[in-house]
Design an enzyme around this catalytic site. Sequence first.
Site, PDB file in Angstrom:
ATOM      1  N   GLY A  96     -11.225   4.387  -7.099  1.00  0.00           N
ATOM      2  CA  GLY A  96     -12.648   4.618  -6.880  1.00  0.00           C
ATOM      3  C   GLY A  96     -13.400   3.328  -6.627  1.00  0.00           C
ATOM      4  CG  ASP A 140      -2.184   2.341   0.401  1.00  0.00           C
ATOM      5  OD1 ASP A 140      -3.079   1.494   0.237  1.00  0.00           O
ATOM      6  OD2 ASP A 140      -2.401   3.494   0.828  1.00  0.00           O
TER       7      ASP A 140
END
Length: 203
Positions: free
Chosen positions: A69, A172
Site C-alpha cells: 500500500g 517484483d
Amino acid sequence: MTLVPYVVEDTGRGERAMDIYSRLLKDRIVMIGQEITEPLANTVIAQLLFLMSEDPTKDIQIFINSPGGYITAGLAIYDTIRFLGCDVNTYCIGQAASMGALLLSAGTKGKRYALPHSRMMIHQPSGGIIGTSADIQLQAAEILTLKKHLSNILAECTGQSVEKIIEDSERDFFMGAEEAIAYGLIDKVISSAKETKDKSIAS
C-alpha cells in the site's frame, strides 16, 4: 462492504457482543488484512498505542495478509512498532508484499514468522507522476529518496546489504517462506501456534 463477524462472550454479568477485531485486541492481536492506507495505518497505530498503555512489556502480535500500500502509511506503522517498548511478533499469513513485507521484517528478531504457504515480495516504490516539468522533477526525486530510505530499512531488518536490496527490488522479487528465512525477512516457518515463542498464542 466487508462483513465483520461478531462474537458473544459471557462476562459473568451477562453476555457481551463485540466485533472479532476488538476481541482479538483483548489478546494483544492486531490484524493487517488489506491494503495499507492512511485510515488503516491510523487504526493500527491506535491499537498499538492502546496495547502499550495497557502493558508496556507484554508482547504484541501482528498478523499480516496484505498486498502492500501507501509508503507513508506503512512507515507510520513501522515507526510505531519501533517506538513501542515491548517485543512485537509478526506473522505472514497468505501474503506480505511491498510495505507488508517491510512490516513483517520489522518485528522483533527471533519472533518473525510465516505460515508454510505464505508468499512475500519486495520491490521498489512506484507512483504516477503528473504536473509541470518542475513538479515531475520533484516527484521523481522524492521517489528516489523513498527508494533509498526503504532499502536502508530492509537492509537493517534483514541483514542484507543495501546494494543487494536495491538490486533485488528493481523488479517484483517474490519469496516463499523458506526463502524468506534465508533472506532475513523472517526467522521461522510455523505450522502451529505451539511453535511460537509467545505463550498467549501457543496456549
